[in-house]
Write a protein that holds these residues in place. Structure first.
Motif, PDB file in Angstrom:
ATOM      1  N   ALA A   1       7.393   6.787   2.237  1.00  0.00           N
ATOM      2  CA  ALA A   1       8.797   6.481   2.512  1.00  0.00           C
ATOM      3  C   ALA A   1       8.943   5.154   3.247  1.00  0.00           C
ATOM      4  N   ASP A   2       8.036   4.896   4.197  1.00  0.00           N
ATOM      5  CA  ASP A   2       8.058   3.607   4.918  1.00  0.00           C
ATOM      6  C   ASP A   2       7.899   2.453   3.938  1.00  0.00           C
ATOM      7  N   LEU A   3       6.939   2.596   3.008  1.00  0.00           N
ATOM      8  CA  LEU A   3       6.655   1.528   2.053  1.00  0.00           C
ATOM      9  C   LEU A   3       7.809   1.349   1.064  1.00  0.00           C
ATOM     10  N   ALA A   4       8.427   2.457   0.678  1.00  0.00           N
ATOM     11  CA  ALA A   4       9.576   2.358  -0.224  1.00  0.00           C
ATOM     12  C   ALA A   4      10.707   1.583   0.446  1.00  0.00           C
ATOM     13  N   ALA A   5      10.940   1.850   1.721  1.00  0.00           N
ATOM     14  CA  ALA A   5      11.990   1.143   2.455  1.00  0.00           C
ATOM     15  C   ALA A   5      11.650  -0.338   2.622  1.00  0.00           C
ATOM     16  N   GLN A   6      10.361  -0.633   2.796  1.00  0.00           N
ATOM     17  CA  GLN A   6       9.927  -2.011   3.026  1.00  0.00           C
ATOM     18  C   GLN A   6       9.928  -2.835   1.747  1.00  0.00           C
ATOM     19  N   THR A   7       9.571  -2.216   0.627  1.00  0.00           N
ATOM     20  CA  THR A   7       9.397  -2.967  -0.629  1.00  0.00           C
ATOM     21  C   THR A   7      10.572  -2.871  -1.587  1.00  0.00           C
ATOM     22  N   GLY A   8      11.405  -1.840  -1.429  1.00  0.00           N
ATOM     23  CA  GLY A   8      12.481  -1.625  -2.387  1.00  0.00           C
ATOM     24  C   GLY A   8      12.042  -0.822  -3.599  1.00  0.00           C
ATOM     25  N   LEU A   9      10.769  -0.415  -3.645  1.00  0.00           N
ATOM     26  CA  LEU A   9      10.273   0.423  -4.734  1.00  0.00           C
ATOM     27  C   LEU A   9      10.621   1.882  -4.450  1.00  0.00           C
ATOM     28  N   SER A  10      10.534   2.720  -5.457  1.00  0.00           N
ATOM     29  CA  SER A  10      10.790   4.144  -5.244  1.00  0.00           C
ATOM     30  C   SER A  10       9.610   4.786  -4.528  1.00  0.00           C
ATOM     31  N   VAL A  11       9.854   5.929  -3.891  1.00  0.00           N
ATOM     32  CA  VAL A  11       8.787   6.662  -3.219  1.00  0.00           C
ATOM     33  C   VAL A  11       7.716   7.073  -4.228  1.00  0.00           C
ATOM     34  N   ALA A  12       8.147   7.470  -5.432  1.00  0.00           N
ATOM     35  CA  ALA A  12       7.199   7.892  -6.468  1.00  0.00           C
ATOM     36  C   ALA A  12       6.296   6.735  -6.889  1.00  0.00           C
ATOM     37  N   THR A  13       6.876   5.535  -7.065  1.00  0.00           N
ATOM     38  CA  THR A  13       6.080   4.360  -7.439  1.00  0.00           C
ATOM     39  C   THR A  13       5.082   4.016  -6.347  1.00  0.00           C
ATOM     40  N   CYS A  14       5.535   4.043  -5.100  1.00  0.00           N
ATOM     41  CA  CYS A  14       4.617   3.771  -3.981  1.00  0.00           C
ATOM     42  C   CYS A  14       3.486   4.788  -3.952  1.00  0.00           C
ATOM     43  N   GLY A  15       3.808   6.048  -4.233  1.00  0.00           N
ATOM     44  CA  GLY A  15       2.783   7.086  -4.258  1.00  0.00           C
ATOM     45  C   GLY A  15       1.742   6.851  -5.330  1.00  0.00           C
ATOM     46  N   THR A  16       2.200   6.446  -6.527  1.00  0.00           N
ATOM     47  CA  THR A  16       1.265   6.161  -7.618  1.00  0.00           C
ATOM     48  C   THR A  16       0.338   5.004  -7.260  1.00  0.00           C
ATOM     49  N   VAL A  17       0.914   3.939  -6.695  1.00  0.00           N
ATOM     50  CA  VAL A  17       0.112   2.776  -6.307  1.00  0.00           C
ATOM     51  C   VAL A  17      -0.893   3.168  -5.237  1.00  0.00           C
ATOM     52  N   LEU A  18      -0.466   3.917  -4.236  1.00  0.00           N
ATOM     53  CA  LEU A  18      -1.356   4.326  -3.147  1.00  0.00           C
ATOM     54  C   LEU A  18      -2.495   5.213  -3.643  1.00  0.00           C
ATOM     55  N   ASN A  19      -2.192   6.119  -4.565  1.00  0.00           N
ATOM     56  CA  ASN A  19      -3.239   6.984  -5.119  1.00  0.00           C
ATOM     57  C   ASN A  19      -4.329   6.162  -5.797  1.00  0.00           C
ATOM     58  N   ASN A  20      -3.908   5.172  -6.571  1.00  0.00           N
ATOM     59  CA  ASN A  20      -4.879   4.310  -7.265  1.00  0.00           C
ATOM     60  C   ASN A  20      -5.686   3.478  -6.278  1.00  0.00           C
ATOM     61  N   LEU A  21      -5.029   2.965  -5.238  1.00  0.00           N
ATOM     62  CA  LEU A  21      -5.723   2.140  -4.251  1.00  0.00           C
ATOM     63  C   LEU A  21      -6.682   2.980  -3.406  1.00  0.00           C
ATOM     64  N   CYS A  22      -6.350   4.238  -3.193  1.00  0.00           N
ATOM     65  CA  CYS A  22      -7.273   5.133  -2.471  1.00  0.00           C
ATOM     66  C   CYS A  22      -8.528   5.399  -3.302  1.00  0.00           C
ATOM     67  N   LEU A  23      -8.355   5.472  -4.611  1.00  0.00           N
ATOM     68  CA  LEU A  23      -9.511   5.707  -5.492  1.00  0.00           C
ATOM     69  C   LEU A  23     -10.481   4.531  -5.457  1.00  0.00           C
ATOM     70  N   THR A  24      -9.945   3.300  -5.374  1.00  0.00           N
ATOM     71  CA  THR A  24     -10.819   2.118  -5.334  1.00  0.00           C
ATOM     72  C   THR A  24     -11.394   1.872  -3.946  1.00  0.00           C
ATOM     73  N   GLY A  25     -10.823   2.515  -2.919  1.00  0.00           N
ATOM     74  CA  GLY A  25     -11.288   2.307  -1.554  1.00  0.00           C
ATOM     75  C   GLY A  25     -10.539   1.220  -0.814  1.00  0.00           C
ATOM     76  N   GLU A  26      -9.558   0.582  -1.472  1.00  0.00           N
ATOM     77  CA  GLU A  26      -8.806  -0.496  -0.834  1.00  0.00           C
ATOM     78  C   GLU A  26      -7.864   0.038   0.248  1.00  0.00           C
ATOM     79  N   VAL A  27      -7.430   1.288   0.074  1.00  0.00           N
ATOM     80  CA  VAL A  27      -6.522   1.930   1.023  1.00  0.00           C
ATOM     81  C   VAL A  27      -7.142   3.249   1.486  1.00  0.00           C
ATOM     82  N   LEU A  28      -6.907   3.595   2.753  1.00  0.00           N
ATOM     83  CA  LEU A  28      -7.425   4.827   3.327  1.00  0.00           C
ATOM     84  C   LEU A  28      -6.280   5.802   3.607  1.00  0.00           C
ATOM     85  N   SER A  29      -6.528   7.084   3.357  1.00  0.00           N
ATOM     86  CA  SER A  29      -5.592   8.133   3.753  1.00  0.00           C
ATOM     87  C   SER A  29      -5.873   8.494   5.199  1.00  0.00           C
ATOM     88  N   LEU A  30      -4.864   8.438   6.032  1.00  0.00           N
ATOM     89  CA  LEU A  30      -5.021   8.762   7.440  1.00  0.00           C
ATOM     90  C   LEU A  30      -4.511  10.182   7.695  1.00  0.00           C
TER      91      LEU A  30
END
Length: 332
Positions: free
Chosen positions: A33-62
C-alpha cells in the motif's frame, strides 16, 4: 482471445519495476500500500513486482506490520547485499596521480573508502587496482569511473592524464571484468554529488566551479535534477570562455567573471566553488564582483567547498547506481 504481449506492455512492466525499486529505496522499507501511494501503481501491480523481485533476491520480505484490526501487511526492503558498486576517480596528470575509491551497497550504504597516490600510473596498474577490489567484493556488479576529461559514448576523447586519451574505456572494462561500467567527466559527477547532498529537490540550475592549479577552471551543471552534458558532452568547459585577464587579475575576479557568465546563460540559483587556489574568504570578493555586474535579484548563492572528494564520490556512486538499476530493469 489472449492478447499478445507487445513491446509496449513489456516496457510498461519494466518501468513498473524501476518505479517500485526506486520508491522502495526512497522509503527504506514499505508495504504494498505504501508503494502504491508512492508510485501511483495499483496495490496488485506492486504486489506482482515485489513477488518477482523477492524471487531474484533483489528485495527482502521483512516482518509483518502490527495489525490495526485487519490482516497485518507484509513489509519489504531492498536487499543491500544483492550487489555492490565501485565508484572510482583518478585525478592529477602524467607525473603524479591519485585514485580515490568508494565501495557501496545496492542501497547506497558505504562499505569502504580508499585513497592511494601514484607517482606514475600505467593502464596495467589501473586495471590491477580495480581487479584487487573486485576480488575482495565478489558481488560487485557496477563500476563508475570519473576522469578529468571529455568522455563521449564510453570513449575518452581527451584527458589530463594522457594514458586514457582515445581509449574506449567502457567496452574495454566491461570485457575485462564482466561488470556494468559507466565513465564520466569529473565536474559532472561532482556537481551531481553536491546537488544530491545539498538541494536534491531543487529544479532551478545549480553549478559547481573547480579552480585547480593553473588557469583551467572546470564546471559542472545540474538542471532540473539532471546533469547538463551538452550536444557533444562539452558543457561546462568554461576555460574556453574568451575572458581576457587583466595584468593584475586576481583569482576572485576571474571566478567572478565566470559566475556572471553562468548567470547570464543558465541563471543558477546556487554556485559551489572549490579548489586549491581559493579559500572561503575569497567568496566575499567573488560576490562583490558579481554585485557590480548583475542586478541583485539574479545573484546566486555562493557556497565554498574545501574539497571535492565527497561530492565527487557521491556523484559517481549515485549516478552509477541509478544507471545500473535502469540497466537491470530494461536491458538485462
Amino acid at each position: 482471445m489472449n492478447t499478445p504481449v507487445t513491446r509496449t506492455t513489456r516496457e510498461m512492466k519494466k518501468s513498473n519495476v524501476l518505479l517500485v525499486v526506486n520508491a522502495l529505496k526512497a522509503l527504506n522499507s514499505a508495504t504494498k500500500a505504501d508503494l502504491a501511494a508512492q508510485t501511483g501503481l495499483s496495490v496488485a501491480t506492486c504486489g506482482t513486482v515485489l513477488n518477482n523481485l523477492c524471487l531474484t533476491g533483489e528485495v527482502l520480505s521483512l516482518a509483518l506490520d502490527a495489525s490495526s484490526g485487519g490482516r497485518p501487511a507484509q513489509r519489504y526492503a531492498c536487499n543491500p547485499d544483492f550487489f555492490s558498486v565501485l565508484s572510482l576517480y583518478v585525478e592529477g596528470n602524467n607525473s603524479a596521480c591519485r585514485m580515490s575509491a568508494l565501495i557501496s551497497s545496492a542501497t547506497g550504504d558505504v562499505l569502504e573508502q580508499l585513497n592511494t597516490v601514484h607517482p606514475s600510473l600505467s593502464l596495467e596498474h589501473f586495471f590491477s587496482y580495480i581487479s584487487d577490489i573486485l576480488t575482495r567484493y565478489p558481488n560487485l556488479q557496477a563500476l563508475g569511473i570519473g576522469l578529468p576529461g571529455v568522455i563521449v559514448n564510453g570513449v575518452v576523447a581527451s584527458c589530463d592524464i594522457s594514458l586514457f586519451n582515445d581509449l574506449p574505456l567502457v567496452p574495454m572494462l566491461q570485457e575485462k571484468f564482466g561488470v556494468f561500467v559507466q565513465v564520466g567527466n569529473d565536474m559532472n559527477y561532482t556537481a551531481y554529488g553536491f546537488y544530491r547532498s545539498n538541494c536534491p529537490q531543487e529544479t532551478a540550475p545549480v553549478a559547481y566551479l573547480l579552480q585547480p592549479e593553473g588557469e583551467c577552471t572546470g564546471c559542472g551543471m545540474v538542471i532540473n535534477g539532471r546533469v547538463l552534458q551538452g550536444a557533444s558532452h562539452f558543457a561546462g568547459e568554461v576555460s574556453h570562455i574568451p575572458l581576457t585577464p587583466a595584468a593584475d587579475e586576481q583569482i576572485a575576479e576571474r571566478l567572478g567573471k565566470i559566475v556572471v557568465t553562468l548567470v547570464a546563460v543558465i541563471n543558477p540559483v546556487m554556485v559551489a566553488l572549490s579548489g586549491p587556489q581559493i579559500q572561503a574568504q575569497d567568496l566575499v570578493a567573488i560576490r562583490r564582483y558579481c554585485q557590480n555586474h548583475l542586478p541583485a535579484q539574479h545573484l546566486p548563492t555562493l557556497i565554498y567547498r574545501p574539497s571535492i572528494e565527497q561530492d565527487y564520490l557521491q556523484g559517481i556512486a549515485e549516478l552509477t547506481l541509478e544507471s545500473y538499476n535502469f540497466h537491470l530493469a530494461f536491458e538485462r
